[in-house]
Design a protein around this motif. Structure first.
Motif, mmCIF file in Angstrom:
data_model
loop_
_atom_site.group_PDB
_atom_site.id
_atom_site.type_symbol
_atom_site.label_atom_id
_atom_site.label_comp_id
_atom_site.label_asym_id
_atom_site.label_seq_id
_atom_site.Cartn_x
_atom_site.Cartn_y
_atom_site.Cartn_z
ATOM 1 N N GLU B 129 0.830 -1.213 0.000
ATOM 2 C CA GLU B 129 0.000 0.000 0.000
ATOM 3 C C GLU B 129 0.859 1.256 0.000
ATOM 4 O OE1 GLU B 129 -3.883 -1.759 2.386
ATOM 5 O OE2 GLU B 129 -2.182 -0.982 3.480
ATOM 6 N N ASN B 130 1.991 1.195 0.708
ATOM 7 C CA ASN B 130 2.908 2.324 0.705
ATOM 8 C C ASN B 130 3.458 2.588 -0.690
ATOM 9 O OD1 ASN B 130 3.817 3.870 3.221
ATOM 10 N ND2 ASN B 130 3.563 1.801 4.024
ATOM 11 N N VAL B 131 3.873 1.523 -1.344
ATOM 12 C CA VAL B 131 4.439 1.690 -2.687
ATOM 13 C C VAL B 131 3.361 2.181 -3.652
ATOM 14 C CG1 VAL B 131 5.512 0.485 -4.634
ATOM 15 C CG2 VAL B 131 6.248 -0.013 -2.312
ATOM 16 N N GLU B 132 2.146 1.723 -3.417
ATOM 17 C CA GLU B 132 1.033 2.081 -4.297
ATOM 18 C C GLU B 132 0.767 3.590 -4.305
ATOM 19 O OE1 GLU B 132 -2.399 -0.174 -3.372
ATOM 20 O OE2 GLU B 132 -3.577 0.633 -5.032
ATOM 21 N N LEU B 133 1.165 4.275 -3.217
ATOM 22 C CA LEU B 133 0.917 5.714 -3.132
ATOM 23 C C LEU B 133 1.490 6.469 -4.325
ATOM 24 C CD1 LEU B 133 1.603 6.511 0.609
ATOM 25 C CD2 LEU B 133 -0.580 6.288 -0.555
ATOM 26 N N GLY B 134 2.624 5.972 -4.809
ATOM 27 C CA GLY B 134 3.255 6.660 -5.924
ATOM 28 C C GLY B 134 2.581 6.370 -7.250
ATOM 29 N N LEU B 135 1.686 5.395 -7.257
ATOM 30 C CA LEU B 135 1.080 4.966 -8.515
ATOM 31 C C LEU B 135 -0.430 5.181 -8.525
ATOM 32 C CD1 LEU B 135 3.100 1.652 -8.633
ATOM 33 C CD2 LEU B 135 3.445 3.573 -10.169
ATOM 34 N N ARG B 136 -0.883 6.099 -7.640
ATOM 35 C CA ARG B 136 -2.321 6.294 -7.505
ATOM 36 C C ARG B 136 -2.984 6.717 -8.800
ATOM 37 N NH1 ARG B 136 -2.446 10.831 -3.890
ATOM 38 N NH2 ARG B 136 -0.311 10.965 -4.602
ATOM 39 N N ALA B 137 -2.232 7.471 -9.597
ATOM 40 C CA ALA B 137 -2.840 8.026 -10.811
ATOM 41 C C ALA B 137 -3.136 6.955 -11.863
ATOM 42 C CB ALA B 137 -1.916 9.084 -11.399
ATOM 43 N N MET B 138 -2.487 5.809 -11.694
ATOM 44 C CA MET B 138 -2.615 4.764 -12.706
ATOM 45 C C MET B 138 -4.019 4.159 -12.711
ATOM 46 S SD MET B 138 0.325 1.972 -13.201
ATOM 47 C CE MET B 138 1.637 2.854 -13.960
ATOM 48 N N LYS B 139 -4.650 4.102 -13.873
ATOM 49 C CA LYS B 139 -6.044 3.651 -13.936
ATOM 50 C C LYS B 139 -6.131 2.119 -14.015
ATOM 51 C CE LYS B 139 -8.271 7.624 -14.182
ATOM 52 N NZ LYS B 139 -7.436 8.602 -14.895
ATOM 53 N N ASP B 140 -5.352 1.577 -14.928
ATOM 54 C CA ASP B 140 -5.414 0.142 -15.182
ATOM 55 C C ASP B 140 -4.915 -0.653 -13.978
ATOM 56 O OD1 ASP B 140 -5.162 -2.442 -15.990
ATOM 57 O OD2 ASP B 140 -4.371 -1.970 -17.987
ATOM 58 N N GLN B 141 -5.842 -1.358 -13.337
ATOM 59 C CA GLN B 141 -5.518 -2.044 -12.087
ATOM 60 C C GLN B 141 -4.421 -3.093 -12.259
ATOM 61 O OE1 GLN B 141 -7.051 -0.566 -9.672
ATOM 62 N NE2 GLN B 141 -5.885 -1.700 -8.148
ATOM 63 N N GLU B 142 -4.499 -3.805 -13.381
ATOM 64 C CA GLU B 142 -3.544 -4.893 -13.607
ATOM 65 C C GLU B 142 -2.132 -4.347 -13.816
ATOM 66 O OE1 GLU B 142 -3.963 -8.119 -16.791
ATOM 67 O OE2 GLU B 142 -5.852 -8.186 -15.664
ATOM 68 N N GLU B 143 -2.078 -3.294 -14.612
ATOM 69 C CA GLU B 143 -0.799 -2.660 -14.902
ATOM 70 C C GLU B 143 -0.192 -2.110 -13.619
ATOM 71 O OE1 GLU B 143 0.759 0.910 -17.790
ATOM 72 O OE2 GLU B 143 -1.311 0.226 -17.980
ATOM 73 N N LYS B 144 -1.066 -1.578 -12.775
ATOM 74 C CA LYS B 144 -0.619 -0.995 -11.515
ATOM 75 C C LYS B 144 -0.006 -2.064 -10.613
ATOM 76 C CE LYS B 144 -3.329 1.149 -8.139
ATOM 77 N NZ LYS B 144 -4.308 2.213 -7.845
ATOM 78 N N GLU B 145 -0.732 -3.177 -10.486
ATOM 79 C CA GLU B 145 -0.220 -4.291 -9.679
ATOM 80 C C GLU B 145 1.168 -4.706 -10.155
ATOM 81 O OE1 GLU B 145 -1.785 -6.320 -7.150
ATOM 82 O OE2 GLU B 145 -3.134 -4.593 -6.981
ATOM 83 N N GLU B 146 1.307 -4.769 -11.474
ATOM 84 C CA GLU B 146 2.576 -5.190 -12.062
ATOM 85 C C GLU B 146 3.692 -4.227 -11.690
ATOM 86 O OE1 GLU B 146 3.024 -5.839 -16.480
ATOM 87 O OE2 GLU B 146 1.364 -7.222 -15.983
ATOM 88 N N LYS B 147 3.386 -2.938 -11.811
ATOM 89 C CA LYS B 147 4.362 -1.894 -11.474
ATOM 90 C C LYS B 147 4.782 -2.007 -10.006
ATOM 91 C CE LYS B 147 5.304 1.214 -14.726
ATOM 92 N NZ LYS B 147 6.661 1.208 -15.254
ATOM 93 N N ILE B 148 3.777 -2.145 -9.134
ATOM 94 C CA ILE B 148 4.074 -2.239 -7.703
ATOM 95 C C ILE B 148 5.051 -3.381 -7.474
ATOM 96 C CG2 ILE B 148 3.109 -2.788 -5.444
ATOM 97 C CD1 ILE B 148 0.485 -1.502 -6.385
ATOM 98 N N GLN B 149 4.737 -4.504 -8.099
ATOM 99 C CA GLN B 149 5.583 -5.681 -7.916
ATOM 100 C C GLN B 149 6.997 -5.417 -8.422
ATOM 101 O OE1 GLN B 149 4.128 -8.047 -6.083
ATOM 102 N NE2 GLN B 149 6.250 -8.654 -5.865
ATOM 103 N N GLU B 150 7.086 -4.723 -9.551
ATOM 104 C CA GLU B 150 8.408 -4.421 -10.110
ATOM 105 C C GLU B 150 9.262 -3.645 -9.124
ATOM 106 O OE1 GLU B 150 7.430 -4.036 -14.883
ATOM 107 O OE2 GLU B 150 7.924 -2.260 -13.696
ATOM 108 N N TYR B 151 8.672 -2.594 -8.554
ATOM 109 C CA TYR B 151 9.461 -1.754 -7.656
ATOM 110 C C TYR B 151 9.787 -2.487 -6.362
ATOM 111 C CZ TYR B 151 9.079 2.139 -10.809
ATOM 112 O OH TYR B 151 9.201 2.942 -11.905
ATOM 113 N N ILE B 152 8.876 -3.321 -5.903
ATOM 114 C CA ILE B 152 9.168 -4.108 -4.705
ATOM 115 C C ILE B 152 10.309 -5.078 -4.992
ATOM 116 C CG2 ILE B 152 8.247 -5.909 -3.189
ATOM 117 C CD1 ILE B 152 5.627 -4.356 -3.136
#
Ligand SMILES: Nc1ncnc2c1ncn2[C@@H]1O[C@H](COP(=O)(O)OP(=O)(O)OP(=O)(O)O)[C@@H](O)[C@H]1O
Ligand SMILES: [Mg+2]
Lengths: 263, 285
Positions: B129-152
């Motif tokens: 959830e912390n990492v997700e803060l930087g990606l709030r603007a992202m609409k596509d949920q799947e793409e967002k999940e992927e990004k979060i995972q990448e940065y983690i």
């Protein structure tokens, strides 16, 4: 902290067995005292008599009726205090001039016992639920405002800088920072205030209404039924215990639990 | 802005939008002073007497290039954090100019993220959830999940997504914070003593991690540190400040190839001794 270690280390059955043991002991002492005190059953009834009376009151529905009446008043007054007190505390915590202006007033009104308001409450709201609900509201409102305000003031200022850095909207600052940050303290405050509210409702019911556990006790006293008086007391204690248990559980939700660690 | 794919051997693919000449900072004639409030309240007059002003930054002129990793050294209390806070937009009570990509900036923004001296992860949110803060603007949920995972994954915190900060070690918290900062895809990353309070090994590992991330993502990074070795190992350039009020005492480009080694690169070792001397320790230990 103690809570945390206590729960993880203690075997589950001990946390259930220990209270059962202490309650048994309490009843035993009560029984012994009534037997040897020389007071009659009418003045100081023993546990057996009281439990039989509780059984009677449960069967004829009186107990349920009065309990529901009391719980209704507490719930109404308490919710009223929550929906006004917590937002008020949040605003005061974030708005310096408001706090400087209103804090002295709050601190002045807070120590006045809600019971001192009984005459005014009856005059303003008449007889029945409204004055009782008003008193419970008063008893919960000020502690809630003060603890919410303090909790907001104690939020680490770095979090607000992070918010600015991440372009949080004002709404997000409230939902993502202020609200979760104060939640542990607010739940703690709710736990205390629900206890106060429960104390106050009994007192209020002895005066302003003709239902509720407070009324049951007063009415039984007038009828010289001390066993019913004690039955009322036991139910009040039990419900207080349950309310406290529920509030304690709330503090253990995962996203709230960090508060136990970091404080 | 074309999209390029960078491949990292361990970390898999990451897609990053290439930015042209972003993250370029010019600091011109920057002066900053604090007013000593304690003394001020004692005297009645509205004017603040000179001796109650504490000069902290004294005519700083610096330029940080796009994609450069600059390490800032200086004695404790000289004004390093103050400089960083000013450039990041948290403090605008200063004189002089701070230009970011040619513009005088207006307050904090997600284009330049500040990693604070002490952990600023939100304790009520999981790592994810912390990492997700930087990606709030992202609409596509799947793409967002992927990004979060990448940065983690970049910071090696796979498997700890659902952990709360208090369930992580100090070093893991720092890494989580780094992931949160990177996820915004900022032009500039400010880090104020990112390794303080870490044990020796974690410190070494985290340092390497930051170097890798920098080579990998290539954004401008300004790192304040107390550790001379950190600065020499990590920096493309180092800046040494004097004690308060801070003046630029030394600004040196480090053209040493990485990984850097004090024993195999004698010039680096010489520079190290020089800086130790400059900061008041005659013998490098
Ligand atoms: N809010 C403030 N009000 C007054 N003086 C301040 C304030 N913040 C910092 N200072 C002063 O400015 C000076 C520089 O502070 P700063 O935090 O930038 O130092 P620093 O170089 O980051 O030190 P360290 O390496 O110990 O973190 C300090 O000596 C301090 O006395
Ligand atoms: Mg500092």
């Amino acid at each position: 902290m103690n809570l945390f270690f206590g729960n993880s280390n203690k075997p589950q059955h001990l946390t259930i067995l220990a209270p059962i043991l202490s309650f048994t002991l309490l009843i035993l002492i009560w029984d012994i005292i009534t037997r040897f005190s020389g007071w009659s059953d009418q003045v100081f009834p023993g546990p057996l008599k009281v439990f039989i009376s509780i059984h009677e009151l449960v069967l004829d529905g009186t107990l349920l009726k009065h309990t529901v009446a009391s719980l209704f008043r507490v719930t109404a007054g308490f919710y009223l205090a929550i929906i006004t007190g917590i937002p008020a505390g949040m605003i005061l915590g974030r708005w310096k001039p408001g706090m400087i202006m209103l804090n002295p007033v709050i601190q002045f009104l807070r120590p006045i016992s809600p019971l001192a308001w009984i005459p005014l409450a009856m005059l303003w709201f008449g007889i029945g639920d409204p004055p009782a609900v008003f008193l419970i509201f008063l008893s919960a409102f000020f502690p809630l405002v003060v603890s919410t305000m303090t909790a907001v003031l104690e939020i680490n200022p770095v979090f607000f800088q992070v918010a600015a850095n991440f372009n949080f909207s004002r709404f997000e600052v409230v939902t993502k920072i202020i609200f979760p940050a104060i939640l542990p303290s607010v739940i703690q405050a709710l736990r205390i205030t629900v206890g106060i509210a429960w104390l106050v409702v009994v007192a209020a019911e002895m005066i302003a209404v003709n239902s509720g556990l407070g009324y049951l006790i007063l009415d039984s006293r007038n009828a010289l039924r001390m066993d019913y008086v004690m039955a009322g007391m036991i139910v009040i204690g039990l419900i207080g215990l349950i309310l406290d248990f529920i509030m304690k559980r709330l503090g253990k939700i995962d996203s709230v639990f960090w508060g136990n660690i970091s404080h | 802005m074309g999209h390029i794919l960078i491949k990292d051997l361990n970390k898999g693919f990451i897609e990053q939008s290439k930015k042209q000449s972003m993250g370029h900072v010019i600091i011109k004639n920057l002066n900053k002073e604090f007013i000593d409030r304690r003394k001020k309240s004692r005297c009645r007059s509205d004017a603040v007497p000179k001796h109650n002003r504490i000069p902290v930054l004294d005519n700083i002129n610096l330029e940080f290039l796009n994609g450069e990793m600059v390490c800032i050294l200086g004695p404790s209390g000289c004004g390093k954090s103050t400089l960083l806070r000013i450039v990041a937009g948290f403090d605008n009570a200063f004189s002089g100019n701070v230009l970011i990509d040619g513009k005088a900036h207006s307050g904090p923004s997600s284009d330049h993220i500040f990693v604070f001296q002490h952990s600023s992860l939100f304790p009520w949110m999981t790592v994810k959830e912390n990492v997700e803060l930087g990606l709030r603007a992202m609409k596509d949920q799947e793409e967002k999940e992927e990004k979060i995972q990448e940065y983690i994954d970049i910071v090696d915190l796979g498997g700890f997504e659902m952990h709360y900060p208090h369930q992580l070690s100090g070093g893991m918290q720092r890494r989580a914070e780094l992931a949160r900062a990177l996820a915004v895809n900022p032009d500039i990353l400010f880090m104020d003593e990112p390794f303080s309070g870490l044990d020796f090994l974690t410190h070494m590992r985290a340092r390497e991690e930051v170097v890798n991330v920098h080579q990998f993502i290539g954004i401008t990074m300004l790192i304040v540190t107390h550790d001379i070795d950190d600065a020499l190992v990590m920096g493309d350039r180092i800046i040494v400040f004097s004690s308060r009020p801070a003046r630029v005492k030394m600004a040196r480009k480090l053209d040493f190839p990485r990984p850097r080694d004090f024993e195999k690169q004698p010039e680096l070792n010489e520079l190290r001794s020089e800086i130790f001397l400059m900061l008041g320790v005659p013998h490098a230990v």
